[in-house]
Scaffold this motif. Structure first.
Motif, PDB file in Angstrom:
ATOM      1  N   ALA A  47      51.559 -30.868   9.966  1.00 47.88           N
ATOM      2  CA  ALA A  47      50.253 -31.366   9.536  1.00 47.88           C
ATOM      3  C   ALA A  47      50.010 -32.728  10.188  1.00 47.88           C
ATOM      4  O   ALA A  47      50.903 -33.570  10.265  1.00 47.88           O
ATOM      5  N   VAL A  48      48.786 -32.933  10.664  1.00 50.80           N
ATOM      6  CA  VAL A  48      48.395 -34.194  11.295  1.00 50.80           C
ATOM      7  C   VAL A  48      47.178 -34.732  10.548  1.00 50.80           C
ATOM      8  O   VAL A  48      46.187 -34.019  10.370  1.00 50.80           O
ATOM      9  N   LEU A  49      47.250 -35.981  10.121  1.00 51.74           N
ATOM     10  CA  LEU A  49      46.132 -36.632   9.444  1.00 51.74           C
ATOM     11  C   LEU A  49      45.734 -37.867  10.250  1.00 51.74           C
ATOM     12  O   LEU A  49      46.563 -38.748  10.488  1.00 51.74           O
ATOM     13  N   VAL A  50      44.476 -37.898  10.665  1.00 52.72           N
ATOM     14  CA  VAL A  50      43.963 -38.981  11.510  1.00 52.72           C
ATOM     15  C   VAL A  50      42.846 -39.686  10.763  1.00 52.72           C
ATOM     16  O   VAL A  50      42.004 -39.042  10.133  1.00 52.72           O
ATOM     17  N   ALA A  51      42.812 -41.004  10.839  1.00 58.51           N
ATOM     18  CA  ALA A  51      41.731 -41.776  10.226  1.00 58.51           C
ATOM     19  C   ALA A  51      40.999 -42.574  11.304  1.00 58.51           C
ATOM     20  O   ALA A  51      41.618 -43.165  12.184  1.00 58.51           O
ATOM     21  N   GLU A  52      39.679 -42.581  11.207  1.00 55.15           N
ATOM     22  CA  GLU A  52      38.899 -43.411  12.114  1.00 55.15           C
ATOM     23  C   GLU A  52      39.065 -44.893  11.766  1.00 55.15           C
ATOM     24  O   GLU A  52      38.914 -45.768  12.610  1.00 55.15           O
ATOM     25  N   GLU A  53      39.384 -45.147  10.503  1.00 51.07           N
ATOM     26  CA  GLU A  53      39.579 -46.523  10.058  1.00 51.07           C
ATOM     27  C   GLU A  53      40.546 -46.528   8.882  1.00 51.07           C
ATOM     28  O   GLU A  53      40.476 -45.663   8.006  1.00 51.07           O
ATOM     29  N   GLN A  54      41.460 -47.501   8.859  1.00 52.73           N
ATOM     30  CA  GLN A  54      42.403 -47.667   7.754  1.00 52.73           C
ATOM     31  C   GLN A  54      42.190 -49.041   7.123  1.00 52.73           C
ATOM     32  O   GLN A  54      42.091 -50.037   7.835  1.00 52.73           O
ATOM     33  N   SER A  55      42.148 -49.061   5.790  1.00 56.53           N
ATOM     34  CA  SER A  55      41.976 -50.346   5.099  1.00 56.53           C
ATOM     35  C   SER A  55      43.300 -50.927   4.622  1.00 56.53           C
ATOM     36  O   SER A  55      43.386 -52.105   4.299  1.00 56.53           O
ATOM     37  N   ALA A  56      44.341 -50.094   4.583  1.00 59.48           N
ATOM     38  CA  ALA A  56      45.645 -50.571   4.093  1.00 59.48           C
ATOM     39  C   ALA A  56      46.771 -50.017   4.947  1.00 59.48           C
ATOM     40  O   ALA A  56      47.814 -49.608   4.436  1.00 59.48           O
ATOM     41  N   GLY A  57      46.542 -49.983   6.268  1.00 63.85           N
ATOM     42  CA  GLY A  57      47.582 -49.518   7.176  1.00 63.85           C
ATOM     43  C   GLY A  57      48.782 -50.452   7.122  1.00 63.85           C
ATOM     44  O   GLY A  57      48.644 -51.665   6.952  1.00 63.85           O
ATOM     45  N   ARG A  58      49.978 -49.868   7.266  1.00 65.96           N
ATOM     46  CA  ARG A  58      51.205 -50.665   7.176  1.00 65.96           C
ATOM     47  C   ARG A  58      52.058 -50.452   8.408  1.00 65.96           C
ATOM     48  O   ARG A  58      52.137 -49.358   8.947  1.00 65.96           O
ATOM     49  N   GLY A 115      42.952 -45.535   2.984  1.00 70.87           N
ATOM     50  CA  GLY A 115      43.832 -46.694   2.882  1.00 70.87           C
ATOM     51  C   GLY A 115      44.936 -46.615   3.915  1.00 70.87           C
ATOM     52  O   GLY A 115      45.088 -47.485   4.764  1.00 70.87           O
ATOM     53  N   SER A 116      45.707 -45.523   3.861  1.00 70.26           N
ATOM     54  CA  SER A 116      46.834 -45.337   4.769  1.00 70.26           C
ATOM     55  C   SER A 116      47.062 -43.858   4.979  1.00 70.26           C
ATOM     56  O   SER A 116      47.249 -43.107   4.013  1.00 70.26           O
ATOM     57  N   THR A 117      47.062 -43.417   6.228  1.00 74.95           N
ATOM     58  CA  THR A 117      47.335 -42.006   6.503  1.00 74.95           C
ATOM     59  C   THR A 117      48.764 -41.654   6.100  1.00 74.95           C
ATOM     60  O   THR A 117      49.022 -40.536   5.651  1.00 74.95           O
ATOM     61  N   ASN A 118      49.693 -42.601   6.239  1.00 76.42           N
ATOM     62  CA  ASN A 118      51.068 -42.324   5.817  1.00 76.42           C
ATOM     63  C   ASN A 118      51.137 -42.062   4.324  1.00 76.42           C
ATOM     64  O   ASN A 118      51.750 -41.089   3.874  1.00 76.42           O
ATOM     65  N   ALA A 119      50.521 -42.946   3.526  1.00 78.25           N
ATOM     66  CA  ALA A 119      50.553 -42.778   2.071  1.00 78.25           C
ATOM     67  C   ALA A 119      49.895 -41.457   1.672  1.00 78.25           C
ATOM     68  O   ALA A 119      50.399 -40.731   0.792  1.00 78.25           O
ATOM     69  N   ASP A 120      48.772 -41.127   2.317  1.00 78.52           N
ATOM     70  CA  ASP A 120      48.082 -39.882   1.980  1.00 78.52           C
ATOM     71  C   ASP A 120      48.937 -38.664   2.309  1.00 78.52           C
ATOM     72  O   ASP A 120      49.035 -37.722   1.513  1.00 78.52           O
TER      73      ASP A 120
END
Length: 287
Positions: free
Chosen positions: A66-77, A47-52
């Motif tokens: 710590a770095v969290l990367v997403a190939e796709e976000q469904s709820a990026g803000r 949903g969101s790397t920030n929220a996670d």
């Protein structure tokens, strides 16, 4: 650090122009003894790397760096709770956890601006594009002679001693994929490279450099060179702007400075210099 969603993706090679990130190579290049980056995880979608990452930090499951990367976000803000969406693997969507021990909390407001400087510097080197910053934390590129937003930054507190900073960068979005006409991408700005592994390494190395410099100076924006560098790359300064402020108030005038607290100083026609710490800035005319 254990990401919330690390499931596989059967269509990960469906768009050969957009290959997946190489998490192993990224960790090998960025995570090192004595460096800032302590861990790097890539998830296929979330949903969101920030929220996670905020949740992981507050649960004590993520260390600084710590770095969290997403190939796709469904709820990026983005800022002001705006949605940030893009096709899978068309950009860089990642969050980092920082714990600026030794820096007064009153100076933490510089972190989004610092990230903007780092992203602009890293992309200029790695992608070969001219970039500019729109206060407080949008990154602009030039597409067909006009400024367009290609990246945004969002900072959120994570417990009493942490800040999670999220970055979204449009890399290979085509014109028909842009969420709004004012958006752009590195590809549309004629970047010399759209290799996301190379771009992410460049941005994170730049962010580490600026963060360590700022933290060593105890967050002092002058001693670290941050205030001067931000002002030099800020396209908002010298422009006539309208600031949409909380409470349905707006201020119109010339953006004349970024002060020691990272606020935008607007000189109004009434002769008042008003510092703006939060709000939506609209450029009213070209520089």
């Amino acid at each position: 650090m254990t990401p919330r969603d690390a499931s596989g993706d059967s269509s990960r090679w469906s768009d050969l122009d957009r290959p997946p990130l190489n998490a192993t190579a990224l960790r090998r290049a960025l995570v090192r003894e004595g460096g800032l980056w302590s861990d790097l995880e890539v998830v296929q979608r979330t949903g969101s790397t920030n929220a996670d990452l905020v949740a992981l930090a507050e649960q004590g499951k993520a260390a600084e760096g710590a770095v969290l990367v997403a190939e796709e976000q469904s709820a990026g803000r983005g800022r002001l709770d705006r949605q940030w969406t893009a096709p899978a693997r068309s950009g860089l969507f990642f969050s980092v956890l920082l714990r600026p021990a030794g820096v007064p909390v009153t100076r933490w407001g510089w972190l989004p601006l610092l990230t903007g400087v780092a992203v602009a510097t890293g992309l200029s080197r790695a992608a070969g594009v001219d970039t500019a910053l729109k206060w407080p934390n949008d990154l602009l590129v030039t597409v067909a002679g006009e400024e367009r937003k290609a990246a945004g930054i969002l900072a959120e507190r994570a417990g009493p001693d942490g800040v999670v900073i999220g970055v979204g960068i449009n890399v290979t979005l085509r014109e028909d994929e842009l969420p709004v006409p004012q958006a752009g991408s590195l590809a549309l700005a004629d970047a010399i490279s759209t290799d996301r592994d190379t771009l992410l390494r460049g941005v994170l190395r730049s962010l580490e450099d600026w963060y360590v410099r700022w933290r060593t100076a105890e967050g002092d924006p002058v001693a670290s060179g941050l205030q001067e560098t931000y002002a030099a790359g800020c396209a908002t300064l010298g422009r006539t702007v309208r600031a949409e402020l909380p409470g349905d108030r707006s201020v119109v005038g010339e953006a004349v400075a970024v002060d020691g607290d990272g606020r935008l100083v607007i000189a109004t026609e009434a002769g008042v210099q008003e510092p703006v710490g939060a709000g939506d800035i609209i450029h009213l005319r070209p520089a």
